[in-house]
Scaffold this motif. Structure first.
Motif, short mmCIF file in Angstrom:
data_model
loop_
_atom_site.label_atom_id
_atom_site.label_comp_id
_atom_site.label_asym_id
_atom_site.label_seq_id
_atom_site.Cartn_x
_atom_site.Cartn_y
_atom_site.Cartn_z
N ALA A 1 -16.90 1.65 2.55
CA ALA A 1 -15.92 2.67 2.15
C ALA A 1 -14.77 2.04 1.39
O ALA A 1 -14.29 2.59 0.39
CB ALA A 1 -15.41 3.41 3.38
N ALA A 2 -14.31 0.87 1.85
CA ALA A 2 -13.21 0.19 1.17
C ALA A 2 -13.62 -0.23 -0.24
O ALA A 2 -12.83 -0.12 -1.19
CB ALA A 2 -12.76 -1.02 1.99
N ALA B 1 -15.89 1.21 -2.10
CA ALA B 1 -15.99 2.43 -2.92
C ALA B 1 -14.60 2.88 -3.37
O ALA B 1 -14.41 3.26 -4.54
CB ALA B 1 -16.68 3.54 -2.13
N HIS B 2 -13.62 2.85 -2.46
CA HIS B 2 -12.25 3.24 -2.82
C HIS B 2 -11.65 2.26 -3.84
O HIS B 2 -10.95 2.67 -4.77
CB HIS B 2 -11.37 3.30 -1.57
CG HIS B 2 -11.53 4.56 -0.79
ND1 HIS B 2 -12.30 4.64 0.35
CD2 HIS B 2 -11.05 5.81 -0.99
CE1 HIS B 2 -12.27 5.87 0.83
NE2 HIS B 2 -11.52 6.61 0.03
N ASP C 1 -13.05 3.03 -7.16
CA ASP C 1 -12.46 4.27 -7.65
C ASP C 1 -11.06 4.04 -8.20
O ASP C 1 -10.72 4.54 -9.28
CB ASP C 1 -12.43 5.29 -6.50
CG ASP C 1 -11.88 6.64 -6.96
OD1 ASP C 1 -12.50 7.24 -7.86
OD2 ASP C 1 -10.84 7.08 -6.44
N TRP C 2 -10.25 3.27 -7.47
CA TRP C 2 -8.89 2.97 -7.96
C TRP C 2 -8.96 2.20 -9.28
O TRP C 2 -8.20 2.48 -10.21
CB TRP C 2 -8.12 2.16 -6.92
CG TRP C 2 -7.57 2.95 -5.77
CD1 TRP C 2 -7.91 2.85 -4.45
CD2 TRP C 2 -6.58 3.99 -5.84
NE1 TRP C 2 -7.19 3.75 -3.69
CE2 TRP C 2 -6.37 4.46 -4.51
CE3 TRP C 2 -5.86 4.56 -6.88
CZ2 TRP C 2 -5.46 5.47 -4.21
CZ3 TRP C 2 -4.95 5.58 -6.58
CH2 TRP C 2 -4.75 6.03 -5.28
N ARG D 1 -9.97 4.59 -12.08
CA ARG D 1 -8.90 5.55 -12.39
C ARG D 1 -7.75 4.89 -13.14
O ARG D 1 -7.13 5.50 -14.02
CB ARG D 1 -8.40 6.19 -11.11
CG ARG D 1 -9.40 7.15 -10.45
CD ARG D 1 -8.93 7.58 -9.08
NE ARG D 1 -7.64 8.24 -9.13
CZ ARG D 1 -6.88 8.51 -8.06
NH1 ARG D 1 -7.32 8.14 -6.86
NH2 ARG D 1 -5.74 9.13 -8.19
N PHE E 1 -1.78 4.54 -4.84
CA PHE E 1 -2.48 3.26 -4.83
C PHE E 1 -1.79 2.26 -3.92
O PHE E 1 -2.43 1.57 -3.11
CB PHE E 1 -2.56 2.72 -6.27
CG PHE E 1 -3.14 1.34 -6.37
CD1 PHE E 1 -4.40 1.05 -5.90
CD2 PHE E 1 -2.40 0.32 -6.95
CE1 PHE E 1 -4.94 -0.22 -6.01
CE2 PHE E 1 -2.92 -0.96 -7.06
CZ PHE E 1 -4.18 -1.23 -6.58
N TRP F 1 -2.41 3.10 -0.32
CA TRP F 1 -3.76 2.72 0.12
C TRP F 1 -3.84 1.22 0.38
O TRP F 1 -4.42 0.77 1.37
CB TRP F 1 -4.78 3.13 -0.94
CG TRP F 1 -6.18 2.76 -0.58
CD1 TRP F 1 -7.01 3.40 0.30
CD2 TRP F 1 -6.93 1.63 -1.06
NE1 TRP F 1 -8.22 2.74 0.38
CE2 TRP F 1 -8.19 1.66 -0.44
CE3 TRP F 1 -6.64 0.61 -1.97
CZ2 TRP F 1 -9.17 0.70 -0.70
CZ3 TRP F 1 -7.61 -0.34 -2.23
CH2 TRP F 1 -8.85 -0.29 -1.61
N HIS G 1 -7.82 -3.72 2.65
CA HIS G 1 -7.81 -2.95 1.41
C HIS G 1 -7.36 -3.82 0.24
O HIS G 1 -7.97 -3.83 -0.83
CB HIS G 1 -6.90 -1.73 1.54
CG HIS G 1 -7.50 -0.63 2.34
ND1 HIS G 1 -6.86 0.58 2.57
CD2 HIS G 1 -8.69 -0.53 2.99
CE1 HIS G 1 -7.63 1.35 3.32
NE2 HIS G 1 -8.74 0.69 3.59
N TYR H 1 -9.73 -4.98 -2.87
CA TYR H 1 -9.37 -4.64 -4.24
C TYR H 1 -9.29 -5.89 -5.10
O TYR H 1 -9.81 -5.91 -6.23
CB TYR H 1 -8.04 -3.89 -4.27
CG TYR H 1 -7.61 -3.53 -5.68
CD1 TYR H 1 -8.10 -2.38 -6.30
CD2 TYR H 1 -6.76 -4.36 -6.40
CE1 TYR H 1 -7.74 -2.06 -7.59
CE2 TYR H 1 -6.40 -4.05 -7.70
CZ TYR H 1 -6.89 -2.90 -8.29
OH TYR H 1 -6.53 -2.59 -9.58
#
Length: 311
Positions: A8-9, A11-12, A15-16, A19, A31, A34, A41, A45
């Motif tokens: 999930a992390a 995927a997020h 996504d960030w 975007r 952002f 998150w 996180h 990232y």
């Protein structure tokens, strides 16, 4: 971090990153919030962003037999935008367990409102609408079966090895083609935007050229007759454009459910009405339904998460 939480992390994080490539991105506070939720996180990232920077230096990968891409929603009123190499390289890896393959790499299912693209090794491409099931055969790389739903096929033609699509009782053979196929309950629709297809060459042998379409029901004793269609509207669902010419409202409602995940119920007194016109499936779903009601002479009322059309 637990594997589900890590997935999930990731995927997020992807996504960030995607975007943020949009010049219009402004949610920096979101952002930052998150990133601050957990140390993982920020770590995830940074790792994904580092991989993104390194992608350009990687050697070209061998072409896979089938590449599945979860398409971003596209609407006629907005500029389409895609997030670049990181999305192509990583989204499949992160989302693959949820792609509906169910342990069988040759069966692809989409949820209502979800669009996907399959890139085949020969250069052909299949774009799949929502609420659809496509089956491939690893032993027949130029074959696909549309079990239900809708798909647009862009086929690289080979004289000695035609691409074959099955849908219900129908067999559709390409002659250098882009064509859309819909499989509803005991009914198959085909519309061609480029080239030619042969419909049931061993039985009906109907030649359908660009700018033509056919409607056929299972068990029909007569071959379907090709009718003119607007080329620009073939596969229009990919950009949110749905065009009809005397189509039952129930079929329109089914298309809205498949293409956009919208729930539209047709009241019994309106079930026999037909619809002519074009619908733009925009982010404002209420506007789309209002247009449908106005053009069909019905009234639209909100009911739960959907709408109902009445006389």
């Amino acid at each position: 971090m637990h594997s589900d939480a890590r997935t999930a992390a990731e995927a997020h994080a992807i996504d960030w990153l995607i975007r943020q490539r949009d010049p219009a991105f402004a949610d920096w506070d979101g952002f930052a919030d998150w990133l601050a939720e957990t140390p993982e996180h920020s770590e995830t990232y940074d790792r994904i962003a580092s991989l993104d920077r390194d992608l350009d230096s990687l050697p070209p990968a061998a072409q896979p037999a089938v590449t599945i891409i979860a398409d971003a929603p596209r609407r006629p009123s907005r500029r389409a935008w895609f997030g670049g190499a990181i999305a192509a390289a990583l989204v499949g890896a992160v989302v693959l367990p949820n792609l509906g393959l169910l342990g069988d790499t040759q069966r692809i299912e989409t949820a209502a409102g979800e669009h996907r693209t399959i890139n085949l090794a020969d250069g052909s491409k299949i774009q799949i609408n929502g609420a659809s099931v496509i089956e491939l055969d690893k032993d027949r790389p130029r074959f696909a079966r549309l079990e239900s739903g809708e798909a647009m096929f862009h086929v690289v033609h080979r004289d000695t090895d035609p691409f074959i699509v099955e849908a219900g009782e129908a067999k559709i053979v390409d002659l250098g083609t882009a064509f859309n196929v819909v499989r509803r309950s005991r009914q198959t629709s085909v519309a061609v935007s480029e080239g030619i297809v042969l419909y049931n060459p061993d039985r009906d042998n109907v030649r359908v050229v660009a700018g033509q379409g056919i409607e056929a029901r299972d068990g029909d004793t007569k071959a379907p007759v090709a009718q003119p269609v607007d080329i620009a509207s073939v596969g229009g669902w990919r950009s949110g454009l749905l065009v009809y010419n005397g189509t039952p409202l129930a079929v329109v409602a089914e298309d809205l459910k498949r293409t956009a995940g919208m729930s539209v119920t047709i009241a019994p007194e309106a079930a026999q009405l037909s619809f002519r016109g074009a619908l733009i499936v925009d982010e404002d779903r209420g506007r789309t339904v209002a247009d449908l009601a106005a053009l069909s002479g019905t009234k639209a009322a909100r009911r739960g998460d959907g709408w109902v059309l009445t006389r």
